[in-house]
Enzyme design. Structure first.
Site, PDB file in Angstrom:
ATOM      1  N   ARG A 227     -23.245  -6.588  62.824  1.00 28.11           N
ATOM      2  CA  ARG A 227     -22.814  -7.804  63.512  1.00 28.11           C
ATOM      3  C   ARG A 227     -23.584  -8.976  62.929  1.00 28.11           C
ATOM      4  O   ARG A 227     -24.779  -8.863  62.620  1.00 28.11           O
ATOM      5  CB  ARG A 227     -23.058  -7.698  65.019  1.00 28.11           C
ATOM      6  CG  ARG A 227     -22.217  -6.654  65.738  1.00 28.11           C
ATOM      7  CD  ARG A 227     -20.746  -7.078  65.795  1.00 28.11           C
ATOM      8  NE  ARG A 227     -19.930  -6.128  66.549  1.00 28.11           N
ATOM      9  CZ  ARG A 227     -19.268  -5.106  66.004  1.00 28.11           C
ATOM     10  NH1 ARG A 227     -19.346  -4.898  64.694  1.00 28.11           N
ATOM     11  NH2 ARG A 227     -18.526  -4.306  66.757  1.00 28.11           N
ATOM     12  N   ASP A 251     -21.387  -8.999  55.186  1.00 27.33           N
ATOM     13  CA  ASP A 251     -19.966  -8.829  55.493  1.00 27.33           C
ATOM     14  C   ASP A 251     -19.625  -9.391  56.872  1.00 27.33           C
ATOM     15  O   ASP A 251     -18.454  -9.507  57.220  1.00 27.33           O
ATOM     16  CB  ASP A 251     -19.592  -7.344  55.429  1.00 27.33           C
ATOM     17  CG  ASP A 251     -18.087  -7.118  55.507  1.00 27.33           C
ATOM     18  OD1 ASP A 251     -17.355  -7.734  54.698  1.00 27.33           O
ATOM     19  OD2 ASP A 251     -17.638  -6.345  56.373  1.00 27.33           O
ATOM     20  N   GLU A 256     -17.266 -16.573  62.437  1.00 29.35           N
ATOM     21  CA  GLU A 256     -16.218 -16.064  61.558  1.00 29.35           C
ATOM     22  C   GLU A 256     -14.874 -16.690  61.925  1.00 29.35           C
ATOM     23  O   GLU A 256     -14.561 -16.826  63.098  1.00 29.35           O
ATOM     24  CB  GLU A 256     -16.135 -14.537  61.660  1.00 29.35           C
ATOM     25  CG  GLU A 256     -17.391 -13.834  61.150  1.00 29.35           C
ATOM     26  CD  GLU A 256     -17.258 -12.316  61.150  1.00 29.35           C
ATOM     27  OE1 GLU A 256     -16.127 -11.803  61.286  1.00 29.35           O
ATOM     28  OE2 GLU A 256     -18.281 -11.640  61.004  1.00 29.35           O
ATOM     29  N   HIS A 275     -15.754  -9.773  56.022  1.00 27.47           N
ATOM     30  CA  HIS A 275     -15.626  -8.783  57.097  1.00 27.47           C
ATOM     31  C   HIS A 275     -14.562  -7.731  56.751  1.00 27.47           C
ATOM     32  O   HIS A 275     -13.658  -7.455  57.550  1.00 27.47           O
ATOM     33  CB  HIS A 275     -15.292  -9.470  58.431  1.00 27.47           C
ATOM     34  CG  HIS A 275     -15.730  -8.639  59.614  1.00 27.47           C
ATOM     35  ND1 HIS A 275     -16.070  -9.185  60.829  1.00 27.47           N
ATOM     36  CD2 HIS A 275     -15.862  -7.291  59.781  1.00 27.47           C
ATOM     37  CE1 HIS A 275     -16.397  -8.226  61.683  1.00 27.47           C
ATOM     38  NE2 HIS A 275     -16.275  -7.067  61.067  1.00 27.47           N
ATOM     39  N   SER A 277     -15.695  -4.650  55.073  1.00 24.50           N
ATOM     40  CA  SER A 277     -16.387  -3.432  54.646  1.00 24.50           C
ATOM     41  C   SER A 277     -15.735  -2.173  55.215  1.00 24.50           C
ATOM     42  O   SER A 277     -15.792  -1.107  54.594  1.00 24.50           O
ATOM     43  CB  SER A 277     -17.859  -3.483  55.058  1.00 24.50           C
ATOM     44  OG  SER A 277     -17.999  -3.544  56.465  1.00 24.50           O
TER      45      SER A 277
END
Length: 314
Positions: A227, A251, A256, A275, A277
């Protein structure tokens, strides 16, 4: 009726949902401006964003929310609980893609791929500087669940020393040693690579800050696939720019999508990925396998897999 709020879902997967359920299926990304008859929605398939009490009031027939991710922190759990709505997420689908993501960066850094890319652009054939090996390096994995164990398994295949962190310090397969909160700093000092897989809680926000970064090796690398708030981003930027640690692969982020004006974009030794992965071309296929199983249980009035305790939050 089923409503899907994931507008990027491929058409063949939407067709599969129709075949599984034999129900009317709508796809709508913007629920605020939606013309979908929300009052008829019985099942909601979503990433979890955009759900609030007003929306739930407009969906009185809603009985089940299937979230196509593990985290449910964006869902108003109290409201879901109050209405008696079943909430499920997906688990067990991220081990392969996320562990491959971690090892790709371990090898990318250890084998100095960026140097060869730069030299190719310069037409420079230089064999003087030798590269490192993953063998013998120490990787510290903060979070020893299913994903952490898959990362550890792959790291052991490369003969790395694998340290783990969990709440009890219990031993876990593929880990050479595990630590708990009391051993956090000791673990940080030993690692060449640090992998963050922890959930976001009051205890883990800012888990890696200025104090923790100062404990790490100068050539240490941080990989965050847990996170965004686990890391103090300002402290990370400062630490990398000062050379206190080598760099990071991120990531996940505090905000976001990552804003275009974020200073993270411009730090030379910080690698940014959006984001993804845990998301590969097989992501929706794996999610739909879980939905298929759960839909049969739903019809048979049986317990659904990966049901979230809306009072506990997981």
């Amino acid at each position: 009726m089923i409503l899907i709020t994931i507008d990027e879902m491929p058409g063949d997967h939407i067709d599969r949902i129709k075949q599984i359920s034999q129900m009317a299926v709508y796809v709508e990304g913007d629920l605020e401006a939606s013309s979908v008859p929300l009052e008829k929605v019985e099942i909601l398939i979503t990433y979890g964003g955009g759900i609030n009490s007003d929306l739930l009031d407009r969906m009185p027939a809603l009985k089940w929310i299937q979230v196509f991710q593990t985290g449910v922190e964006h869902i108003p759990l109290e409201e879901v609980h109050k209405r008696g709505i079943t909430l499920t997420n997906v688990k067990g689908i991220y081990g392969t893609p996320m562990s491959e993501y971690v090892m790709s960066f371990v090898l990318y850094i250890t084998r100095q791929i960026p140097r060869f890319v730069r030299n190719q652009k310069l037409h420079k054939y230089d064999r003087k500087e030798l590269v490192g090996e993953a063998k013998g390096k120490t990787i510290g994995i903060f979070g020893t669940g299913m994903i952490g164990q898959e990362v550890a398994k792959k790291a052991k295949a490369f003969d790395m020393t694998v340290l783990g962190f969990n709440t009890s310090g219990r031993s876990v397969p593929y880990f050479d040693k595990t630590y708990t909160w009391d051993g956090k700093n000791e673990m940080l000092r030993q690692c060449d690579f640090i992998v963050l897989l922890l959930p976001e809680t009051a205890a883990t926000r800012g888990f890696i800050g200025r104090d923790e970064l100062k404990l790490m090796k100068e050539d240490a690398y941080v990989i965050n696939i847990g996170r965004g708030p686990l890391i103090n981003e300002c402290a990370l930027i400062e630490s990398v720019e000062k050379g206190e640690i080598q760099g990071a692969a991120l990531d996940v982020f505090d905000q976001e999508p990552l804003p275009e004006d974020s200073p993270l974009w411009d730090v030379e030794n910080i690698i940014i990925t959006p984001h993804l992965s845990g998301k590969t071309v097989r992501f929706f296929e794996r999610c739909l396998d879980i939905f298929d199983e759960n839909y049969q249980a739903y019809c048979d009035k049986e317990e659904l897999a990966f049901a979230v305790d809306t009072q506990r939050g997981y």
